[in-house]
Design an enzyme around this catalytic site. Sequence first.
Site, PDB file in Angstrom:
ATOM      1  N   TYR A  39      -2.500   4.279  -1.405  1.00  0.00           N
ATOM      2  CA  TYR A  39      -3.626   3.361  -1.349  1.00  0.00           C
ATOM      3  C   TYR A  39      -4.976   4.037  -1.564  1.00  0.00           C
ATOM      4  O   TYR A  39      -5.844   3.486  -2.216  1.00  0.00           O
ATOM      5  CB  TYR A  39      -3.653   2.641   0.005  1.00  0.00           C
ATOM      6  CG  TYR A  39      -2.512   1.684   0.218  1.00  0.00           C
ATOM      7  CD1 TYR A  39      -2.636   0.331  -0.103  1.00  0.00           C
ATOM      8  CD2 TYR A  39      -1.299   2.120   0.749  1.00  0.00           C
ATOM      9  CE1 TYR A  39      -1.591  -0.552   0.094  1.00  0.00           C
ATOM     10  CE2 TYR A  39      -0.245   1.234   0.940  1.00  0.00           C
ATOM     11  CZ  TYR A  39      -0.392  -0.097   0.618  1.00  0.00           C
ATOM     12  OH  TYR A  39       0.646  -0.968   0.797  1.00  0.00           O
TER      13      TYR A  39
ATOM     14  N   HIS B 261      12.004  -1.255   7.783  1.00  0.00           N
ATOM     15  CA  HIS B 261      10.554  -1.198   7.597  1.00  0.00           C
ATOM     16  C   HIS B 261       9.876  -1.403   8.953  1.00  0.00           C
ATOM     17  O   HIS B 261       9.266  -2.441   9.210  1.00  0.00           O
ATOM     18  CB  HIS B 261      10.118  -2.265   6.594  1.00  0.00           C
ATOM     19  CG  HIS B 261       8.715  -2.103   6.085  1.00  0.00           C
ATOM     20  ND1 HIS B 261       8.395  -2.114   4.750  1.00  0.00           N
ATOM     21  CD2 HIS B 261       7.541  -1.921   6.740  1.00  0.00           C
ATOM     22  CE1 HIS B 261       7.090  -1.954   4.600  1.00  0.00           C
ATOM     23  NE2 HIS B 261       6.549  -1.847   5.802  1.00  0.00           N
TER      24      HIS B 261
ATOM     25  N   ARG C 238      10.373  -6.504  -3.871  1.00  0.00           N
ATOM     26  CA  ARG C 238      10.799  -5.575  -2.832  1.00  0.00           C
ATOM     27  C   ARG C 238      10.516  -6.195  -1.467  1.00  0.00           C
ATOM     28  O   ARG C 238       9.368  -6.460  -1.128  1.00  0.00           O
ATOM     29  CB  ARG C 238      10.046  -4.243  -2.965  1.00  0.00           C
ATOM     30  CG  ARG C 238      10.391  -3.255  -1.859  1.00  0.00           C
ATOM     31  CD  ARG C 238       9.544  -1.991  -1.920  1.00  0.00           C
ATOM     32  NE  ARG C 238       9.802  -1.148  -0.753  1.00  0.00           N
ATOM     33  CZ  ARG C 238       8.869  -0.666   0.062  1.00  0.00           C
ATOM     34  NH1 ARG C 238       7.588  -0.920  -0.162  1.00  0.00           N
ATOM     35  NH2 ARG C 238       9.209   0.070   1.103  1.00  0.00           N
TER      36      ARG C 238
ATOM     37  N   ASN D 189       4.311   5.260  -1.917  1.00  0.00           N
ATOM     38  CA  ASN D 189       3.312   4.297  -1.459  1.00  0.00           C
ATOM     39  C   ASN D 189       1.958   5.008  -1.433  1.00  0.00           C
ATOM     40  O   ASN D 189       1.821   6.059  -0.801  1.00  0.00           O
ATOM     41  CB  ASN D 189       3.630   3.801  -0.045  1.00  0.00           C
ATOM     42  CG  ASN D 189       4.905   2.992   0.028  1.00  0.00           C
ATOM     43  OD1 ASN D 189       5.541   2.705  -0.986  1.00  0.00           O
ATOM     44  ND2 ASN D 189       5.297   2.609   1.236  1.00  0.00           N
TER      45      ASN D 189
ATOM     46  N   GLU E 232       4.280   0.772  -3.238  1.00  0.00           N
ATOM     47  CA  GLU E 232       3.180   0.012  -2.641  1.00  0.00           C
ATOM     48  C   GLU E 232       1.857   0.536  -3.184  1.00  0.00           C
ATOM     49  O   GLU E 232       1.647   1.735  -3.279  1.00  0.00           O
ATOM     50  CB  GLU E 232       3.154   0.131  -1.112  1.00  0.00           C
ATOM     51  CG  GLU E 232       4.251  -0.605  -0.384  1.00  0.00           C
ATOM     52  CD  GLU E 232       4.108  -0.495   1.135  1.00  0.00           C
ATOM     53  OE1 GLU E 232       2.965  -0.277   1.622  1.00  0.00           O
ATOM     54  OE2 GLU E 232       5.130  -0.598   1.824  1.00  0.00           O
TER      55      GLU E 232
ATOM     56  N   GLU F  21       8.161   4.685   4.799  1.00  0.00           N
ATOM     57  CA  GLU F  21       7.122   5.547   5.342  1.00  0.00           C
ATOM     58  C   GLU F  21       7.506   6.206   6.673  1.00  0.00           C
ATOM     59  O   GLU F  21       6.914   5.935   7.719  1.00  0.00           O
ATOM     60  CB  GLU F  21       5.820   4.764   5.492  1.00  0.00           C
ATOM     61  CG  GLU F  21       5.267   4.269   4.171  1.00  0.00           C
ATOM     62  CD  GLU F  21       3.917   3.570   4.293  1.00  0.00           C
ATOM     63  OE1 GLU F  21       3.484   3.286   5.431  1.00  0.00           O
ATOM     64  OE2 GLU F  21       3.299   3.308   3.251  1.00  0.00           O
TER      65      GLU F  21
END
Length: 505
Positions: free
Chosen positions: A342, A155, A110, A340, A407, A200
């Site tokens: 984290y 992005h 990606r 995404n 992500e 995002e």
Amino acid sequence: MINIMATVYSSLLKAAIHTLLVTILIWKETQAYTYTKFPGGFQFGIATSAYQTEGAWNINGKSINVWDVFTHNHKELIKDHSNGDVACDSYHKYKEDVQLISNMGADFYRFSLSWTRILPNSFENVINEDGLNYYRNLIDELLANGITPYVTIFHWDLPEDLQKLGGWTNEIIIDYFVNYARIVFKEFGEKVKLFFTVNEPEVICSSGYGSYIFPPGVNLTGIGPYLCMHNILKAHAKVYHMYDKEFRPQQKGLISISMSSLGFYAKYENDTIAEDVAFQFTCGWSGHPIYSKTGDYPEIMKIRIGENSKIQGYLESRLPVFTPEWINYIRGTSDFFSLNHYTSRLVESVPRGPDGLWYEDVGIKLSVDPKWPPTNSSWLKIVPEGFRKIINKVKNEYDNPPILVTENGISDRGTLMDEIRIDYISKYLKSLLQAIYEDGCNVFGYTVWSLLDNFEWQNGYTEKFGLVQVNFSSPNRTRTPKMSMEWYRNLIKEREITNYTLNNN
């Protein structure tokens, strides 16, 4: 005697039941961490973005974007005063990068496109053939090595010329973005079958138009972020419908938009709404209009922003209003959910003050649990169970859509022996497998961020997210695989999380 025997029997029965329940609980906890095999067809990939890796910021027809301007004019806001002028130099070293991905055995890569590399003056009337050729060559190199290209159209690196017109706060950008996307589909859609329109949007809008510390650095708190999201959602929907009408019948590809979300945990047990409110004001802000059955912004956002706006003296809510036509037009404009993720946060509801205002519109404060292990990134704590939690939240909110994790990753301190990354990914993937096997979540793929150590936005080159180390002091930007790259290669090969030992031979 009978009563005594009955009492003894009752006590023994209670003890036996207790023992059984404890045994079952222990078994469930143990079983949860024995999930190691991935379902058939599960995809593994790796990701980067254009500004963070490409470099070549002002050559071969490329013009400047908001990150070029921001890093040059506000070095003090970048932790190490660096920029992405050269970055990993992937513009010149893409073949080497593709070979690394091939060696890993990844199913897909990606990457994102640079708007200003393709359209130097931002508009469709001038197309940069050198820019198109770079991406054509990259796509062909991936395909020649058996790697599927997944493309993010935007992005974060907005053309500076468009920002001078107001950027994402000006609705004229909607059609400009559609025109840009049309060129992308025309030029690459025969070979690329999966596109993400925007990466995002919540970060772009909250940070870029609600603060001075993130490009374009336009601090229009309370108004700018909401205008930004309104236009991104419209632009995304128009691109989706344009692809449906003009390209999907022949190209047969898929379209999505990459959402970001933390995992949320109520700081206090009796605070039953904090988790949902936090989700709706972040991921739900862009997710609800697209993925919910009703469309439109989350009701809690409309209520709280509307109430604050009234108290503040506005004639109407600072949150823009979609017409019924736009609600219907936006709803359903994604073929799967891109997530995404984290880390996680504790959330607590903030009581309304004497003035009756909701704290920062959302009425929620975020914090971290000191027990959560730290990383080289101050914002990133290791909370694997939060991954399962947010996947389940998406499942329950949006009728269990197919989910691609676009992500997930962790920073290290610049070492090749990055055990912390292997431990992090292992634990997060086990949590993901729990979501699949125990909870019935429809997750079909996972993407590590990132292939290379790269320019990490405000943190410059101080945070290393790559499976491959890059020597930024070398003009050649020498790449050196870390321990985690070999580990990830084994994971992909076996389609299973194993206690893999690094081959030091």
